[in-house]
Design a protein around this motif. Structure first.
Motif, PDB file in Angstrom:
ATOM      1  N   LYS A   1      43.614  28.012  45.714  1.00 44.49           N
ATOM      2  CA  LYS A   1      42.771  29.101  45.242  1.00 44.49           C
ATOM      3  C   LYS A   1      41.783  29.437  46.351  1.00 44.49           C
ATOM      4  N   VAL A   2      41.776  30.687  46.758  1.00 40.33           N
ATOM      5  CA  VAL A   2      40.902  31.113  47.847  1.00 40.33           C
ATOM      6  C   VAL A   2      39.931  32.160  47.312  1.00 40.33           C
ATOM      7  N   THR A   3      38.654  31.911  47.531  1.00 39.70           N
ATOM      8  CA  THR A   3      37.607  32.860  47.160  1.00 39.70           C
ATOM      9  C   THR A   3      36.943  33.330  48.442  1.00 39.70           C
ATOM     10  N   THR A   4      36.946  34.649  48.652  1.00 39.61           N
ATOM     11  CA  THR A   4      36.308  35.214  49.843  1.00 39.61           C
ATOM     12  C   THR A   4      34.864  35.557  49.505  1.00 39.61           C
ATOM     13  N   ILE A   5      33.966  35.187  50.426  1.00 38.07           N
ATOM     14  CA  ILE A   5      32.546  35.440  50.239  1.00 38.07           C
ATOM     15  C   ILE A   5      32.117  36.471  51.272  1.00 38.07           C
ATOM     16  N   LYS A   6      31.385  37.457  50.813  1.00 38.63           N
ATOM     17  CA  LYS A   6      30.894  38.487  51.728  1.00 38.63           C
ATOM     18  C   LYS A   6      29.836  37.888  52.645  1.00 38.63           C
ATOM     19  N   SER A   7      29.963  38.231  53.892  1.00 41.07           N
ATOM     20  CA  SER A   7      29.027  37.735  54.895  1.00 41.07           C
ATOM     21  C   SER A   7      28.142  38.895  55.358  1.00 41.07           C
ATOM     22  N   LEU A   8      26.951  38.570  55.789  1.00 42.54           N
ATOM     23  CA  LEU A   8      26.064  39.590  56.352  1.00 42.54           C
ATOM     24  C   LEU A   8      26.613  40.109  57.676  1.00 42.54           C
ATOM     25  N   ASN A   9      27.380  39.272  58.337  1.00 44.91           N
ATOM     26  CA  ASN A   9      27.998  39.649  59.597  1.00 44.91           C
ATOM     27  C   ASN A   9      29.464  39.990  59.315  1.00 44.91           C
ATOM     28  N   PRO A  10      29.874  41.255  59.441  1.00 45.82           N
ATOM     29  CA  PRO A  10      31.248  41.652  59.103  1.00 45.82           C
ATOM     30  C   PRO A  10      32.318  41.011  59.979  1.00 45.82           C
ATOM     31  N   SER A  11      31.940  40.452  61.119  1.00 46.28           N
ATOM     32  CA  SER A  11      32.929  39.804  61.980  1.00 46.28           C
ATOM     33  C   SER A  11      33.177  38.347  61.576  1.00 46.28           C
ATOM     34  N   ILE A  12      32.421  37.874  60.600  1.00 48.10           N
ATOM     35  CA  ILE A  12      32.605  36.503  60.118  1.00 48.10           C
ATOM     36  C   ILE A  12      33.234  36.561  58.733  1.00 48.10           C
ATOM     37  N   LYS A  13      34.346  35.863  58.587  1.00 47.98           N
ATOM     38  CA  LYS A  13      35.051  35.797  57.300  1.00 47.98           C
ATOM     39  C   LYS A  13      34.826  34.398  56.717  1.00 47.98           C
ATOM     40  N   ILE A  14      34.324  34.359  55.489  1.00 45.65           N
ATOM     41  CA  ILE A  14      34.062  33.076  54.839  1.00 45.65           C
ATOM     42  C   ILE A  14      34.962  32.975  53.617  1.00 45.65           C
ATOM     43  N   GLU A  15      35.725  31.864  53.562  1.00 44.29           N
ATOM     44  CA  GLU A  15      36.601  31.611  52.421  1.00 44.29           C
ATOM     45  C   GLU A  15      36.347  30.214  51.898  1.00 44.29           C
ATOM     46  N   ILE A  16      36.333  30.091  50.595  1.00 41.27           N
ATOM     47  CA  ILE A  16      36.252  28.779  49.962  1.00 41.27           C
ATOM     48  C   ILE A  16      37.636  28.494  49.403  1.00 41.27           C
ATOM     49  N   VAL A  17      38.222  27.410  49.880  1.00 45.33           N
ATOM     50  CA  VAL A  17      39.564  27.035  49.445  1.00 45.33           C
ATOM     51  C   VAL A  17      39.449  25.824  48.536  1.00 45.33           C
ATOM     52  N   HIS A  18      39.945  25.980  47.309  1.00 43.98           N
ATOM     53  CA  HIS A  18      39.900  24.884  46.331  1.00 43.98           C
ATOM     54  C   HIS A  18      41.284  24.301  46.221  1.00 43.98           C
TER      55      HIS A  18
END
Length: 186
Positions: free
Chosen positions: A169-186
């Motif tokens: 399960k992957v949840t993408t989190i919006k970052s203040l910096n559009p060039s950084i992609k943050i994902e939480i993988v459960h």
């Protein structure tokens, strides 16, 4: 790397000759009590006993690039065997997860955790049960094989066998910096 089928039994205790008949290419038995090594055959091509803590055994198996098709956790010895942490817990299953195949067989006894072991997970590991395996199924391995604690018990329902699958399960989190992609993988 060859595609061999591997079984990992944590808190295995002593050896049983019936283990050699299991449908796996290699069997890894892990127990923190290294004295059990005496009961295992030496230089057996199919059997390896690791007399060490489960975390160190996982490190060893990772270093050998072993992938596990079947995980056995029946009686981890928390009270009577000197175990210091539950094996059926988020932290250990998470640590073990990289060496588990995408689909694997889990042989356990969920009733072992009916006591007050509040540190034990509710099986929320990022893995899901695809199917409960019963004695009528081809993949079934009787959990009684892995314990002497209930060998002579009339309780025919001892243990659980599940076909498990990693559930990414992957949840993408919006970052203040559009060039950084943050994902939480459960």
């Amino acid at each position: 790397m060859e595609n061999k089928k591997n079984l990992l039994y944590l808190a295995s205790g002593g050896y049983k000759p019936e283990y050699e008949n299991l449908p796996f290419d290699h069997l890894y038995f892990v127990d923190g009590n290294a004295n059990f090594k005496k009961s295992y055959p030496e230089n057996h091509p199919k059997i390896t006993f690791l007399g060490m803590d489960a975390l160190f055994a996982v490190d060893y198996l990772k270093s050998k690039q072993v992938k596990i098709d079947c995980l056995v956790i029946i009686n981890e010895g928390l009270y009577e065997g000197g175990g210091s942490y539950p094996l059926f817990s988020d932290f250990l299953i998470g640590y073990l997860s990289p060496i588990l195949k995408e689909e694997y067989l889990l042989i356990c006894d969920l009733r072992y955790y009916d006591s007050n072991l509040n540190a034990v997970t509710k099986m929320d590991w990022g893995h899901k049960i695809l199917k409960k395996i019963t004695s009528k199924d081809y993949e079934y391995i009787n959990p009684k094989l892995f314990t002497s604690h209930r060998e002579f018990s009339p309780d025919k329902a001892f243990g659980n066998v599940f076909l498990m699958k990693k559930d990414h399960k992957v949840t993408t989190i919006k970052s203040l910096n559009p060039s950084i992609k943050i994902e939480i993988v459960h």
